[in-house]
Design an enzyme around this catalytic site. Structure first.
Site, short mmCIF file in Angstrom:
data_model
loop_
_atom_site.label_atom_id
_atom_site.label_comp_id
_atom_site.label_asym_id
_atom_site.label_seq_id
_atom_site.Cartn_x
_atom_site.Cartn_y
_atom_site.Cartn_z
CB CYS A 2 12.08 3.01 -17.96
SG CYS A 2 10.36 2.49 -17.73
NE ARG A 50 5.86 -0.28 -19.69
CZ ARG A 50 4.61 -0.66 -19.83
NH1 ARG A 50 4.32 -1.71 -20.60
NH2 ARG A 50 3.63 -0.04 -19.20
CG LEU A 51 10.08 -1.75 -13.21
CD1 LEU A 51 10.22 -3.27 -13.13
CD2 LEU A 51 10.83 -1.09 -12.07
CB ALA A 52 5.26 -2.99 -16.77
CD GLU A 77 5.69 5.74 -12.77
OE1 GLU A 77 4.64 6.16 -13.31
OE2 GLU A 77 6.08 4.57 -12.83
CG ASP A 100 3.53 7.81 -17.08
OD1 ASP A 100 3.60 6.74 -17.70
OD2 ASP A 100 4.32 8.11 -16.16
CB ILE A 291 18.97 -2.07 6.09
CG1 ILE A 291 18.45 -2.76 4.83
CG2 ILE A 291 20.45 -2.42 6.29
CD1 ILE A 291 18.70 -4.26 4.76
CB SER A 363 12.57 6.84 -0.16
OG SER A 363 12.86 8.09 -0.74
#
Length: 633
Positions: A2, A50-52, A77, A100, A291, A363
């Site tokens: 977000c 927002r990225l849900a 998060e 959260d 990559i 990652s």
């Protein structure tokens, strides 16, 4: 993930223009394309993109408590939110969502500023408490998520996830901070808490910032630091078992999502370890992305292929070539201030590739800092052994002279570059480490900077960045100290900045299990010789993973996410480089010695010297200046 933005009047009087807040918010649309919201009341304005990821139908922000007296805008998060939610419900708090975000609101009501100590995860959040007339801002312990803030010309405070949101404000100070230029050409990034602008700052990791109406100065507090003590009395077998258990737990926590999940896979130890843990924790194949490069010696995708085959992942890969150089202008707009890590190119591309198939990717970042995996740690400790035997009063004149007389050998392997070694031995331990990590050393910066910039800088040198952290370091062990310096500077200013901007550009959330703070607290307390042992970095991590990963993945030479710049700059990009560095933007800035730049280009193109790092660092500064002119009000 977000994006957050906000405005605050220290006097509590201003009614902020909604269109101004919306413009700030929309500049970060890429961070949260799923939804957006704003909240305005007297003296305060919040915005959110927002990225849900969790509670897709709920969790919209800004989000309130029951009586709307507390509101939060939040990016991140909280992995232990379910346990915290139950604890807060048991204390009588009423929840309307399963997100959260709402845990943060009720945790603030219950525990106040100490709520941050309860959270396990990555986060930046701002809380406005109307009853207490308090704005409270917090950043996670390692600085995985970013927060910029500053006082505007009209006296109001502004904050945001990215600097570009502040740049939409006509009242933002845009005067260049000269010490940030010195730091940039030393480190390749601008370390916390500075930005490229005077009076605009990054909130340091593990810190909170509290503003109260009627009080002119904010209160900044550190709530967490990497302990590095006390050192554990633990056997290698015990350490290996504990390491795998903690790593598995950290990975497991980060697999909670209601959207497609995957992982980056370079074929190195850290990303391979994360993929191995994920494969054990879920029944279906892990989605992995890699990559490669069109220059063979920089391509390690065959190792990624090997790990993908071992764990039967759904593996996807792409190739970076010199045409990707067109990303330079894109990178300048992503990072908003000078940023010179060329691995931003493959990072951008792997995020682009991953986002086609997943919304969340894990990652392996943090393994090198935790377990002394960088080759420079080995070099430093080898030199440190000699530094401890010979007093500085003798080393400085003897090795200083040798360092000046010895020819520079960029073409030779690091072990044979005696000039660099002599220069390091002539310095104190901390000065030597700065010399090792500097993109441009003291002599190069002195030649590059114009007299005007030198006057502007006065007595300032980038060693002051390290000196500040050395004073507060919890350890004086030579290896642990440079790990601590890297975690405070390189990890947050370079690695985490790179991944945050590149992933958010594609609305991809990246989670970092090796930077779980409980995992770091444990790892930092291990004896130094479990991390670097008999010239082997990440010793205990590799030993732990021997039953899990192939020997040639664990013990091959570290390649890193390098980019074949030297070859590109002498070949397909030669004319573009010359046009950029000899053009009007750099020349008219008055910051640089153009004769030195011309000499650097000439020596590089002739093959006499490899100046690819200097050239790239200048290219990215030029791109910043051009972007600055384009976005000036």
């Amino acid at each position: 993930m977000c994006g957050v933005v906000g405005l605050f009047d220290l006097n509590g009087q201003t009614h902020f223009d909604e269109s101004v807040v919306q413009a700030m918010n929309e500049s970060q649309f890429h961070r949260g394309p799923d939804a957006g919201g704003v909240h305005l009341e007297q003296g305060v304005a919040f915005g959110h993109r927002r990225l849900a990821i969790i509670d897709l139908s709920g969790g919209a922000q800004p989000l309130f408590n029951e009586d709307h007296s507390v509101v939060v805008t939040y990016n991140g998060e909280i992995y232990n939110f379910e346990a915290l939610s139950q604890e807060l419900k048991d204390k009588g708090h009423i929840f309307r969502t399963h997100s959260d975000t709402e845990v943060i609101v009720h945790a603030w009501e219950e525990w106040g500023e100490s709520c941050v100590n309860r959270f396990r995860g990555m986060f930046v959040f701002a809380i406005w408490d109307r009853n207490q007339q308090t704005l409270f801002i917090a950043r996670d312990r390692l600085g995985i998520k970013p927060l910029f803030y500053g006082v505007l010309h009209d006296g109001n405070v502004a904050f945001s996830s990215e600097l570009k949101a502040l740049k939409t404000l006509v009242n933002l100070p845009r005067e260049i901070e000269p010490t940030a230029i010195e730091d940039y050409f030393t480190f390749g990034y601008i370390p916390e808490p500075k930005t490229i602008y005077q009076g605009v700052y990054k909130l340091r990791p593990g810190h909170t910032l509290t503003f109260k109406v009627g009080q002119p100065l904010p209160e900044q507090k550190e709530y967490w630091d990497i302990p590095f003590a006390p050192v554990q009395d633990i056997s290698e077998d015990e350490a290996q078992q504990r390491l795998l258990a903690l790593l598995s737990e950290a990975v497991d926590l980060r697999m909670i999502a209601e959207v497609p999940l995957g992982a980056f896979l370079s074929g190195g130890v850290d990303s391979s370890a994360v993929v191995a843990m994920m494969s054990k924790l879920q029944d279906k194949p892990v989605n992995t992305c890699a990559i490669g490069f069109d220059v063979k010696q920089f391509d390690e995708t065959h190792y990624a292929d090997k790990v993908a085959e071992l764990f039967k992942t759904n593996h996807y890969k792409d190739v970076v070539d010199s045409d990707t150089f067109t990303l330079v202008d894109t990178l300048a707009t992503l990072y908003d201030e000078p940023y010179a890590d060329s691995s931003a190119i493959p990072t951008y591309k792997v995020c682009e590739l991953a986002r086609k198939r997943v919304t969340v990717a894990l990652s392996g970042d943090g393994g090198d800092e935790n377990f002394a995996g960088y080759r420079r740690y080995k070099w430093h400790m080898n030199e440190e052994a000699l530094r401890q035997k010979i007093p500085l009063s003798i080393r400085k004149p003897v090795f200083g002279l040798l360092g000046r007389l010895y020819p520079k050998a960029d073409w030779a392997p690091r072990v044979f570059r005696a000039k660099t070694t002599f220069q390091s031995l002539a310095r104190s331990s901390v000065e030597a480490y700065l010399h090792t990590v500097s993109l441009l050393n003291d002599e190069q910066r002195d030649e590059l900077f114009s007299d005007k910039l030198k006057d502007w800088l006065g007595d300032y040198k980038s060693i002051q960045v390290f000196d500040e952290y050395v004073k507060k370091s919890p350890t004086q062990d030579p290896l642990s100290l440079i790990q601590y310096l890297d975690m405070k500077t390189y990890l947050v200013g370079d690695i985490l900045t790179k991944v945050d901007r590149a992933s958010m550009a594609h609305a991809l959330e990246v989670r970092v299990p090796l930077l779980d703070h409980k995992f770091i607290e444990w790892a930092s307390s291990l004896p130094a010789d479990m991390k670097l042992k008999r010239q082997e970095g990440k010793y205990i991590l590799k030993k732990s993973l021997e039953p899990v990963l192939p020997h040639d993945v664990l013990y091959r030479d570290k390649m890193g996410f390098g980019v074949p710049l030297a070859k590109w700059f002498r070949g397909p990009l030669k004319e573009k480089v010359e046009a950029s560095l000899l053009g009007d933007t750099i020349r008219h800035s008055g910051l640089f010695n153009m004769a030195y730049i011309e000499r650097v280009l000439s020596q590089h193109q002739s093959g006499m010297r490899d100046h690819s790092v200097v050239i790239w660092t200048l290219l990215m500064f030029n791109a910043f200046l051009m972007n600055e002119m384009a976005t000036a009000h």
